[in-house]
Enzyme design. Sequence first.
Site, PDB file in Angstrom:
ATOM      1  N   GLU A   1      -1.044  10.428   4.960  1.00 56.20           N
ATOM      2  CA  GLU A   1      -2.187   9.971   5.747  1.00 56.20           C
ATOM      3  C   GLU A   1      -2.962  11.194   6.214  1.00 56.20           C
ATOM      4  O   GLU A   1      -2.377  12.125   6.786  1.00 56.20           O
ATOM      5  CB  GLU A   1      -1.728   9.143   6.939  1.00 56.20           C
ATOM      6  CG  GLU A   1      -2.835   8.776   7.921  1.00 56.20           C
ATOM      7  CD  GLU A   1      -3.988   8.031   7.267  1.00 56.20           C
ATOM      8  OE1 GLU A   1      -5.157   8.357   7.589  1.00 56.20           O
ATOM      9  OE2 GLU A   1      -3.737   7.138   6.431  1.00 56.20           O
TER      10      GLU A   1
ATOM     11  N   LYS B   1       2.129  -0.851   2.801  1.00 52.16           N
ATOM     12  CA  LYS B   1       2.463  -0.681   1.392  1.00 52.16           C
ATOM     13  C   LYS B   1       3.597   0.330   1.218  1.00 52.16           C
ATOM     14  O   LYS B   1       4.390   0.225   0.271  1.00 52.16           O
ATOM     15  CB  LYS B   1       1.216  -0.280   0.607  1.00 52.16           C
ATOM     16  CG  LYS B   1       0.190  -1.413   0.561  1.00 52.16           C
ATOM     17  CD  LYS B   1      -1.044  -1.050  -0.210  1.00 52.16           C
ATOM     18  CE  LYS B   1      -1.989  -2.256  -0.252  1.00 52.16           C
ATOM     19  NZ  LYS B   1      -2.437  -2.685   1.084  1.00 52.16           N
TER      20      LYS B   1
ATOM     21  N   ASP C   1      -5.181  16.193   3.232  1.00 55.05           N
ATOM     22  CA  ASP C   1      -6.336  15.684   2.492  1.00 55.05           C
ATOM     23  C   ASP C   1      -5.913  15.439   1.050  1.00 55.05           C
ATOM     24  O   ASP C   1      -5.075  16.176   0.514  1.00 55.05           O
ATOM     25  CB  ASP C   1      -7.472  16.716   2.542  1.00 55.05           C
ATOM     26  CG  ASP C   1      -8.765  16.158   1.978  1.00 55.05           C
ATOM     27  OD1 ASP C   1      -8.945  16.253   0.735  1.00 55.05           O
ATOM     28  OD2 ASP C   1      -9.598  15.648   2.739  1.00 55.05           O
TER      29      ASP C   1
ATOM     30  N   ALA D   1      -1.235   4.976   5.950  1.00 52.57           N
ATOM     31  CA  ALA D   1      -1.132   4.407   7.297  1.00 52.57           C
ATOM     32  C   ALA D   1      -1.787   3.023   7.336  1.00 52.57           C
ATOM     33  O   ALA D   1      -2.778   2.794   6.647  1.00 52.57           O
ATOM     34  CB  ALA D   1      -1.790   5.345   8.309  1.00 52.57           C
ATOM     35  N   PRO D   2      -1.211   2.123   8.135  1.00 52.66           N
ATOM     36  CA  PRO D   2      -0.081   2.299   9.056  1.00 52.66           C
ATOM     37  C   PRO D   2       1.302   2.198   8.414  1.00 52.66           C
ATOM     38  O   PRO D   2       2.294   2.460   9.079  1.00 52.66           O
ATOM     39  CB  PRO D   2      -0.287   1.173  10.067  1.00 52.66           C
ATOM     40  CG  PRO D   2      -0.959   0.096   9.279  1.00 52.66           C
ATOM     41  CD  PRO D   2      -1.864   0.794   8.315  1.00 52.66           C
ATOM     42  N   GLY D   3       1.384   1.764   7.145  1.00 54.59           N
ATOM     43  CA  GLY D   3       2.692   1.772   6.494  1.00 54.59           C
ATOM     44  C   GLY D   3       3.076   0.503   5.768  1.00 54.59           C
ATOM     45  O   GLY D   3       4.208   0.394   5.278  1.00 54.59           O
TER      46      GLY D   3
ATOM     47  N   CYS E   1      -9.458  -3.691   0.320  1.00 55.01           N
ATOM     48  CA  CYS E   1      -9.599  -4.981   0.987  1.00 55.01           C
ATOM     49  C   CYS E   1     -11.076  -5.310   1.126  1.00 55.01           C
ATOM     50  O   CYS E   1     -11.522  -5.844   2.140  1.00 55.01           O
ATOM     51  CB  CYS E   1      -8.890  -4.995   2.337  1.00 55.01           C
ATOM     52  SG  CYS E   1      -9.394  -3.682   3.463  1.00 55.01           S
TER      53      CYS E   1
ATOM     54  N   ASP F   1      -4.526   2.893  -1.892  1.00 55.82           N
ATOM     55  CA  ASP F   1      -5.128   1.773  -1.170  1.00 55.82           C
ATOM     56  C   ASP F   1      -6.288   2.372  -0.387  1.00 55.82           C
ATOM     57  O   ASP F   1      -6.134   2.797   0.752  1.00 55.82           O
ATOM     58  CB  ASP F   1      -4.101   1.108  -0.259  1.00 55.82           C
ATOM     59  CG  ASP F   1      -4.637  -0.126   0.417  1.00 55.82           C
ATOM     60  OD1 ASP F   1      -5.290  -0.938  -0.261  1.00 55.82           O
ATOM     61  OD2 ASP F   1      -4.415  -0.283   1.632  1.00 55.82           O
TER      62      ASP F   1
END
Length: 452
Positions: free
Chosen positions: A130, A112, A157, A108-110, A227, A174
Amino acid sequence: MQLPDSLLSSLEEESGFNKKKFLEAHEKPAPVSIRINPVKKISPTDGATSVPWTDLGFYLPERPVFTLDPLFHAGTYYVQEASSMFLEAFFRQIMEEEPLRVLDLCAAPGGKSTLLSSLLSDDSLLVSNEVIRPRSGVLADNLTKWGRIHSFVTNNDPRDFQRLPGFFDIVVVDAPCSGSGLFRKDAAAITEWSEENVALCSQRQQRILADVWPTLREGGVLIYSTCSYSSEENEQVLDWLSSSFACTSIPFAGSYEGIVEVRTEQENYGYRFWPDRVEGEGFFIAAFQKTEDQEDYAFRNTSGGKNKNRRTETAAFTPWVDDLSLYAWVEKNGDYFLINPEHRPEFEAISQNLYLRKAGIRLGKLAGPDLIPDHELALSTVLSSDVPRLEVSREDALRFLKREDFAYETSQKGWHLVSYQGHGLGWVKVLPNRLNNYLPKDWRILMDIREN
């Protein structure tokens, strides 16, 4: 913008870090970038320039009001930070011959996931997961906009994927992180940053990787990204991974100006993005190939690929889908989902072992012999070109997206696809004296359309 002193101190020894230029970059606004959907392709706006490491990414000269652009709601492009689009270049390098099974674990949010969807054929399978339920809904909506049949969405999970050992060829993680690389986009995140949070994120990242590792097949590839600027979440996690599991670090074969290649203490490769060196935000990415033995998931016997002797469904679905014979469908709680017939074994394996939120394209429900079409079908790439359409102006498209009355001209009754510049937005049903808007309520625009 006042950055944490402890963060700046921790970065002094990192490869490519220049404190003066780093601080100057944080006084500038973040670049605005989008990535175009290749199956709903549009031309970028005047003044747009290409993102170097992707064929589909563009920098915009200014930030428009995306909410008031019907093409955004039609899924013709995704608003994504440019550095993170580098996943495309790395993914293309490690892609084997398709079909592939790909897991985007923290999706999420989408951003990648829609990127991966653009790179994969319909024969490949993309599973986007997610763990947080409301965010999984946002993820499903964004993949619905993208319109591809090969996308599944799960809400689990990471440890739950151990029920599918050796299932995936490529796993993208990510990972949730401290977010220091996005301070320009979210200045409020500065107040939440701390060395303690970095340490907690590093521990969480290691747990996530350990939990998902068994679902990657032998010889498969794991792509890890954050990030964050902190080495505790980047280089140190890579060294922990290579010390804990049998794997080989994969160097990126190409080169782009400004991207910094780093080598960890254990000679693993990683790639850093600094906002003063590239036109993008802070980002880190690395890839590993799994070399240890892995027991693969044992698929059970299934009922076969395509549907047979289902005359009622076949008659109901045929008018809505281009060449229904190419696909299979499954039913769950009265809803019908169209999938690639080669994905039926994966559908059954995933639905038996995980919480499957979205599979392929949701066709809709049957009411007697007729299909009540779902919103997913309206935005999909499988929709028949014979379905009646109402092509509308930008103003009327926005009125439709606000669930307000809009002008239309047709003498044909029944279901119509509302489209803008040839791209579907949703369904209306034309009745003798009125038009019913079937846009889902949670897709409705709340912003005043006069703001732009």
